[in-house]
Design an enzyme around this catalytic site. Structure first.
Site, PDB file in Angstrom:
ATOM      1  N   ASP A 128     -59.226 -20.670  82.111  1.00 28.70           N
ATOM      2  CA  ASP A 128     -59.524 -19.412  81.429  1.00 28.70           C
ATOM      3  C   ASP A 128     -59.203 -19.585  79.938  1.00 28.70           C
ATOM      4  OD1 ASP A 128     -59.964 -16.278  82.042  1.00 28.70           O
ATOM      5  OD2 ASP A 128     -58.557 -16.547  80.381  1.00 28.70           O
ATOM      6  N   ILE A 129     -60.177 -19.264  79.084  1.00 26.10           N
ATOM      7  CA  ILE A 129     -59.989 -19.414  77.639  1.00 26.10           C
ATOM      8  C   ILE A 129     -58.984 -18.370  77.154  1.00 26.10           C
ATOM      9  CG2 ILE A 129     -61.125 -19.426  75.384  1.00 26.10           C
ATOM     10  CD1 ILE A 129     -63.727 -20.116  76.820  1.00 26.10           C
TER      11      ILE A 129
ATOM     12  N   GLU B 117     -65.187 -15.855  80.716  1.00 32.21           N
ATOM     13  CA  GLU B 117     -64.591 -17.038  80.080  1.00 32.21           C
ATOM     14  C   GLU B 117     -63.861 -17.921  81.072  1.00 32.21           C
ATOM     15  OE1 GLU B 117     -61.783 -13.501  79.171  1.00 32.21           O
ATOM     16  OE2 GLU B 117     -63.912 -13.860  79.491  1.00 32.21           O
TER      17      GLU B 117
END
Length: 521
Positions: free
Chosen positions: A395-396, A438
């Protein structure tokens, strides 16, 4: 080919072998048809299971009969029992189903979260539901939709806005709706033409767009459009397959015509052979019995003339039949070529449709649907071979800030940039997909949790040190991950849940880190 007169033993042996081969081919074809029919019946029994409890035992018994060595008597017995059970099943009472559904819908409309304020309309609706006014659920839904659409002063709002009264009562109610809505949008597979709208809508939901009513309306409209697009694709495929089936039927008819002509030609040759044989036998008899040379000469000439006439007629008929069969063969060959071209076109279209359905439009990585297919396959392999597999969820970090500061185009650029780093960092046997928003998901085949941690740390550092720029500015990007390994009696859902919890811990501990999930024993 051997002659029945010159070499009778070889002739009849060859004929016997041909008949034997033909019989074996026919038997094999019948066995294959029986297997296909058995599979079809078994799948139909699975599809019909659950519609009525009274029929389920008969469907199960029929399925068991089809799986064993098929006996006509057993099959007939089970089919008769199934038909008797179907006759005894009472017709379903749709009004009761509509009443039950209506009461649930009424309870939903009266819930405080919706704040539906037209109490008079609800009272009228309740009275109609309790009196079984609606014969079917379709009639019920049509009446509710009409009531919602008739509310005065609300024409400018979408149907979700009218349903929810134009607002949500509290932030708690809002959060309860945002989570399921985001999950619904992520689960929907959109065509390539609508994928970007879907992604933007997910980002608006997850990043707290204030107009939740508008988001619900937009989501409903998007899902409707997706359904319409899929319906168009299915209709086009149905039309294509129908045309293909019709052409196959025409080809089959031509094949039967050629087969009939060959049989007719063989029958004519047999008849001609018998006629010539009779003439030759007559010649032998005349030569043996006739003593007058002149009469013998006349007999021989007459019979030879007859044989020559027969042969000439046979030759003409064979030439005509050969010309006709050649014309039909050319026609069949042309149809086969066209059919092959259309089959290639269908394969190409199906391949393209598969790629579209299983590929993320933005990053060109496999999407969530492709992940679902792959993880089920990898779980089966793991259960059979016990080769280690690790699952990693990425996950960004603070991705919303990139969208807010630089715009969604920069956010899309960042997603594509990171996806290239991830895919370039794994082996061809591994798997990387965009899970949604994301989030990315990764399967490291043959890697235990220690190996997976080493690989993940290397990727995390690469992304942390990468040179990502947008609008002429360098933007720092970091990413966090959680991982877990298949162990014990794990299902893939168990492994995913542990990895997701590990990702949550990575976020809580400050982001830009990799966390390994402990295995619950």
């Amino acid at each position: 080919m051997n002659s029945p007169i010159d070499e009778p033993e070889s002739y009849w042996r060859e004929k016997y072998l041909r008949l034997l081969n033909s019989g074996e081919a026919y038997q094999l074809d019948q066995e294959q048809r029986e297997q296909l029919l058995s599979k079809a019946v078994i799948r139909l029994t699975y599809a019909a299971s659950g519609f009525d409890p009274a029929l389920d035992p008969h469907l199960l018994a029929l399925r068991e009969v089809m799986r064993k060595e098929l006996k006509t008597s057993d099959l007939r017995q089970q089919l008769d029992a199934l038909m008797d059970a179907m006759i005894r099943v009472p017709p379903s009472d749709h009004s009761d189903a509509a009443r039950a559904t209506g009461l649930e819908l009424l309870r939903f409309l009266k819930s405080p979260q919706l704040a539906y304020r037209d109490e008079k309309a609800l009272d009228v609706l309740q009275e109609r539901i309790e009196s079984n006014t609606f014969g079917t659920e379709d009639q019920l839904f049509a009446a509710v939709a009409k009531r919602l659409n008739e509310r005065p002063g609300e024409e400018s709002r979408g149907w979700m806005g009218r349903l929810l009264g134009g607002h949500i009562d509290s932030s708690a109610d809002e959060s309860k709706l945002r989570g399921p809505l985001e999950g619904l949008l992520k689960a929907v597979s959109a065509p390539a033409s609508l994928e970007k709208r879907k992604i933007q809508l997910i980002e608006r939901v997850s990043h707290g767009d204030a107009n939740l009513i508008g988001l619900l309306d937009s989501s409903a409209a998007l899902i409707t459009e997706i359904g319409a697009e899929l319906s168009k694709e299915h209709q086009a495929l149905h039309e294509f397959l129908s045309a293909l089936s019709a052409k196959l039927g025409q080809l089959e008819e031509k094949t039967f015509e050629l087969q009939a002509q060959n049989q007719e030609s063989a029958e004519i040759r047999r008849t001609q052979g018998e006629a010539v044989g009779e003439e030759v036998a007559g010649l032998r008899s005349a030569a043996r019995d006739e003593t007058d040379l002149l009469k013998l000469k006349d007999i021989v000439e007459t019979r030879l003339d007859f044989v020559a006439t027969q042969l000439e007629a046979h030759k003409s008929e064979e030439e005509a039949r050969f010309a006709a069969s050649q014309k039909q063969l050319r026609d069949v060959s042309l149809r086969l070529v066209l059919l092959e071209q259309e089959s290639d076109d269908l394969r190409t279209r199906l391949s393209q449709a598969h790629d579209i359905a299983y590929t993320d439009a933005l990053t060109r990585l496999p999407n969530r649907a492709a992940y679902q297919e792959r993880i089920e396959l990898e779980e089966k392999r793991w259960r059979r071979f016990r080769q280690p597999i690790s699952l990693v969820i990425w996950d960004i970090d603070r991705f919303k800030q990139i969208n807010d500061r630089f715009g969604h185009a920069s956010g899309d650029k960042a997603l594509s940039f990171i996806s290239r780093i991830l895919i370039s960092s794994v082996r061809s046997t591994d798997f990387v997909a965009r899970y949604g928003g994301e989030e990315f998901i990764m399967l490291l085949v043959g890697s235990d949790e220690n190996d997976a941690m080493d690989v993940a740390e290397e990727m995390r550092k690469r992304i942390e040190e990468c040179e990502f720029t947008t609008h002429g500015k360098r933007v720092s990007i970091t990413i966090s991950c959680g991982m877990s390994q298949f162990k014990g009696q794990d299902r893939y859902e168990d492994v995913f849940e542990r990895a997701d919890q590990a990702l949550y811990q990575a976020k809580r501990k400050g982001r830009n880190r990799c966390e390994l999930a402990p295995v619950n024993r």
